[in-house]
Scaffold this motif. Sequence first.
Motif, mmCIF file in Angstrom:
data_model
loop_
_atom_site.group_PDB
_atom_site.id
_atom_site.type_symbol
_atom_site.label_atom_id
_atom_site.label_comp_id
_atom_site.label_asym_id
_atom_site.label_seq_id
_atom_site.Cartn_x
_atom_site.Cartn_y
_atom_site.Cartn_z
ATOM 1 N N VAL A 162 5.353 19.254 6.924
ATOM 2 C CA VAL A 162 6.472 18.523 6.367
ATOM 3 C C VAL A 162 6.692 17.395 7.440
ATOM 4 O O VAL A 162 6.974 16.189 7.108
ATOM 5 N N LEU A 163 7.094 18.088 8.671
ATOM 6 C CA LEU A 163 7.656 17.330 9.735
ATOM 7 C C LEU A 163 6.743 16.130 10.130
ATOM 8 O O LEU A 163 7.150 14.897 10.296
ATOM 9 N N GLU A 164 5.381 16.435 10.134
ATOM 10 C CA GLU A 164 4.274 15.304 10.391
ATOM 11 C C GLU A 164 4.584 14.488 9.302
ATOM 12 O O GLU A 164 4.006 13.194 9.760
ATOM 13 N N ALA A 165 4.521 14.652 8.173
ATOM 14 C CA ALA A 165 4.781 13.739 7.020
ATOM 15 C C ALA A 165 5.621 12.691 7.297
ATOM 16 O O ALA A 165 5.845 11.376 7.100
ATOM 17 N N TYR A 166 6.715 13.555 7.487
ATOM 18 C CA TYR A 166 8.102 12.516 8.168
ATOM 19 C C TYR A 166 7.736 11.685 9.222
ATOM 20 O O TYR A 166 8.133 10.412 8.939
ATOM 21 N N GLN A 167 7.013 12.056 10.202
ATOM 22 C CA GLN A 167 6.575 11.344 11.504
ATOM 23 C C GLN A 167 5.925 10.097 11.273
ATOM 24 O O GLN A 167 5.873 9.063 11.566
ATOM 25 N N VAL A 168 4.821 10.266 10.106
ATOM 26 C CA VAL A 168 4.002 9.357 9.684
ATOM 27 C C VAL A 168 4.771 8.378 9.052
ATOM 28 O O VAL A 168 4.678 7.044 9.298
ATOM 29 N N GLU A 169 5.668 8.622 8.073
ATOM 30 C CA GLU A 169 6.600 7.684 7.401
ATOM 31 C C GLU A 169 7.703 6.924 8.504
ATOM 32 O O GLU A 169 7.457 5.725 8.348
ATOM 33 N N VAL A 170 7.870 7.485 9.502
ATOM 34 C CA VAL A 170 8.717 6.954 10.495
ATOM 35 C C VAL A 170 7.711 5.956 11.193
ATOM 36 O O VAL A 170 8.281 4.479 11.496
ATOM 37 N N ASP A 171 6.729 6.360 11.574
ATOM 38 C CA ASP A 171 5.582 5.232 12.418
ATOM 39 C C ASP A 171 5.472 4.164 11.555
ATOM 40 O O ASP A 171 4.981 2.806 12.014
ATOM 41 N N TYR A 172 5.274 4.141 10.249
ATOM 42 C CA TYR A 172 4.980 2.897 9.433
ATOM 43 C C TYR A 172 5.951 1.799 9.655
ATOM 44 O O TYR A 172 5.919 0.645 9.739
ATOM 45 N N GLY A 173 7.270 2.215 10.085
ATOM 46 C CA GLY A 173 8.322 1.132 10.235
ATOM 47 C C GLY A 173 8.265 0.401 11.485
ATOM 48 O O GLY A 173 8.963 -0.571 11.709
ATOM 49 N N ARG A 174 7.459 0.713 12.455
ATOM 50 C CA ARG A 174 7.262 0.067 13.760
ATOM 51 C C ARG A 174 5.806 -0.266 14.059
ATOM 52 O O ARG A 174 5.545 -0.311 15.281
ATOM 53 N N THR A 175 5.208 -0.391 13.003
ATOM 54 C CA THR A 175 3.769 -0.660 13.464
ATOM 55 C C THR A 175 3.294 -1.977 12.505
ATOM 56 O O THR A 175 3.669 -2.326 11.336
ATOM 57 N N ILE A 176 2.122 -2.869 12.851
ATOM 58 C CA ILE A 176 1.600 -3.636 11.996
ATOM 59 C C ILE A 176 0.229 -3.100 11.555
ATOM 60 O O ILE A 176 -0.519 -2.363 12.491
ATOM 61 N N GLU A 177 -0.270 -3.505 10.104
ATOM 62 C CA GLU A 177 -1.415 -2.744 9.783
ATOM 63 C C GLU A 177 -2.024 -3.657 8.589
ATOM 64 O O GLU A 177 -1.198 -4.541 7.919
ATOM 65 N N ALA A 178 -3.359 -3.952 8.656
ATOM 66 C CA ALA A 178 -4.228 -4.712 7.701
ATOM 67 C C ALA A 178 -4.970 -3.772 7.045
ATOM 68 O O ALA A 178 -5.815 -2.681 7.635
ATOM 69 N N TYR A 179 -5.310 -3.701 5.738
ATOM 70 C CA TYR A 179 -6.238 -3.040 4.981
ATOM 71 C C TYR A 179 -6.569 -3.707 3.934
ATOM 72 O O TYR A 179 -5.905 -4.581 3.238
ATOM 73 N N SER A 180 -7.494 -3.361 3.300
ATOM 74 C CA SER A 180 -8.032 -3.957 1.889
ATOM 75 C C SER A 180 -7.725 -2.991 0.685
ATOM 76 O O SER A 180 -7.853 -1.684 0.800
ATOM 77 N N GLY A 181 -7.623 -3.746 -0.524
ATOM 78 C CA GLY A 181 -7.569 -2.871 -1.629
ATOM 79 C C GLY A 181 -7.444 -3.676 -2.710
ATOM 80 O O GLY A 181 -7.799 -5.064 -2.758
ATOM 81 N N LEU A 182 -7.091 -2.963 -4.068
ATOM 82 C CA LEU A 182 -7.372 -3.810 -5.239
ATOM 83 C C LEU A 182 -5.739 -4.116 -5.781
ATOM 84 O O LEU A 182 -4.999 -3.505 -5.428
ATOM 85 N N LEU A 183 -5.757 -5.211 -6.384
ATOM 86 C CA LEU A 183 -4.290 -5.524 -6.692
ATOM 87 C C LEU A 183 -4.543 -6.485 -8.246
ATOM 88 O O LEU A 183 -5.448 -7.340 -8.450
ATOM 89 N N THR A 184 -3.831 -6.125 -8.986
ATOM 90 C CA THR A 184 -3.792 -6.628 -10.394
ATOM 91 C C THR A 184 -2.798 -7.817 -10.579
ATOM 92 O O THR A 184 -1.586 -7.637 -10.245
ATOM 93 N N LEU A 185 -3.235 -9.021 -10.766
ATOM 94 C CA LEU A 185 -2.623 -10.322 -10.537
ATOM 95 C C LEU A 185 -2.921 -11.049 -12.061
ATOM 96 O O LEU A 185 -4.183 -11.237 -12.260
ATOM 97 N N GLU A 186 -1.958 -11.176 -12.619
ATOM 98 C CA GLU A 186 -2.010 -11.827 -13.990
ATOM 99 C C GLU A 186 -3.134 -11.248 -14.980
ATOM 100 O O GLU A 186 -3.723 -12.025 -15.623
ATOM 101 N N GLY A 187 -3.200 -10.031 -14.936
ATOM 102 C CA GLY A 187 -4.001 -9.128 -15.843
ATOM 103 C C GLY A 187 -5.206 -8.896 -15.368
ATOM 104 O O GLY A 187 -6.162 -8.523 -15.894
ATOM 105 N N GLN A 188 -5.484 -9.570 -14.088
ATOM 106 C CA GLN A 188 -6.898 -9.465 -13.537
ATOM 107 C C GLN A 188 -7.016 -8.828 -12.170
ATOM 108 O O GLN A 188 -6.090 -9.023 -11.362
ATOM 109 N N GLU A 189 -7.786 -7.545 -12.024
ATOM 110 C CA GLU A 189 -7.823 -6.898 -10.755
ATOM 111 C C GLU A 189 -8.712 -7.616 -9.623
ATOM 112 O O GLU A 189 -9.829 -7.986 -10.082
ATOM 113 N N MET A 190 -7.819 -7.882 -8.600
ATOM 114 C CA MET A 190 -8.741 -8.677 -7.510
ATOM 115 C C MET A 190 -8.689 -7.811 -6.182
ATOM 116 O O MET A 190 -7.895 -7.017 -5.951
ATOM 117 N N ASP A 191 -9.548 -7.982 -5.435
ATOM 118 C CA ASP A 191 -10.161 -7.432 -4.205
ATOM 119 C C ASP A 191 -9.230 -8.348 -3.284
ATOM 120 O O ASP A 191 -9.549 -9.492 -2.777
#
Length: 260
Positions: A162-191
């Motif tokens: 549980v503490l490890e999960a909290y630490q991961v969330e804390v680390d998100y606030g001080r890092t920069i990250e790039a990742y790929s995913g799907l996003l629905t825009l104007e009813g169309q799912e885009m990469d």
Amino acid sequence: MKLSHLAKASLMLSLSAITVLNASANQDTQLEEVVAAGQKINQSAAKSQLKVNSLTEQVQTKLQQFNTVTKELDGLNVYNQEMQAQLDNQITELAQLAKSMEEVSVIERQVSPLMARMISTLENFVKLDVPFLPQERSKRLNDLNTMMVRADISVAEKFRRVLEAYQVEVDYGRTIEAYSGLLTLEGQEMDVDFLRVGRVSLIYQTRDGSQLGQWSESTNQWQTLSQDYRLGVNKALRIARKQLAPDLIMVPLTNIQAKL
């Protein structure tokens, strides 16, 4: 018949010689007896000396054995004292452990509800947070909830995760990250490619770079960005992927726009 003076003298001389011979013989016999007695005394003294030597050796041997045993006894006494001190310490530690075990039982009864509240709080935080890595964060929360009902995992291990999960969330606030995913825009799912700068900016860009957008906390939805940000976003994406050295980047900040 009367003896002449000469005959008397001869007879007296003979008697004297016989007496001297007898006396000499007696003296020799007495001397031999004295010598024999002296030899017996010497032999007896030699035997006595041998006995004395034997007894002396036995006494020395016994004395050495006594000294050896005394030293061993002294060593054993010191060893017993050390062992007794260790035993006393162990008894004290056992008493402390028994008390700690009783306290652990109380703590365990209190920790389980605490962990349940922590997980629930974390779930609410993720729902209200910027929506980055939704699948990864949702899976982490589901794993925590599944873990809580398992009996083969100790309370300490559950609390650590549980503490490890909290630490991961804390680390998100001080890092920069790039990742790929799907996003629905104007009813169309885009990469698309996502760029997360701490929790202050979450931006997407389509693979061809034709569309840019940013998450708005004020409206809780995606808003289109101007192409003027394209170069800054591309540079930030490359830095986040470690394709460029860290440098100053120019991207819009979600929180600042929300406050404005």
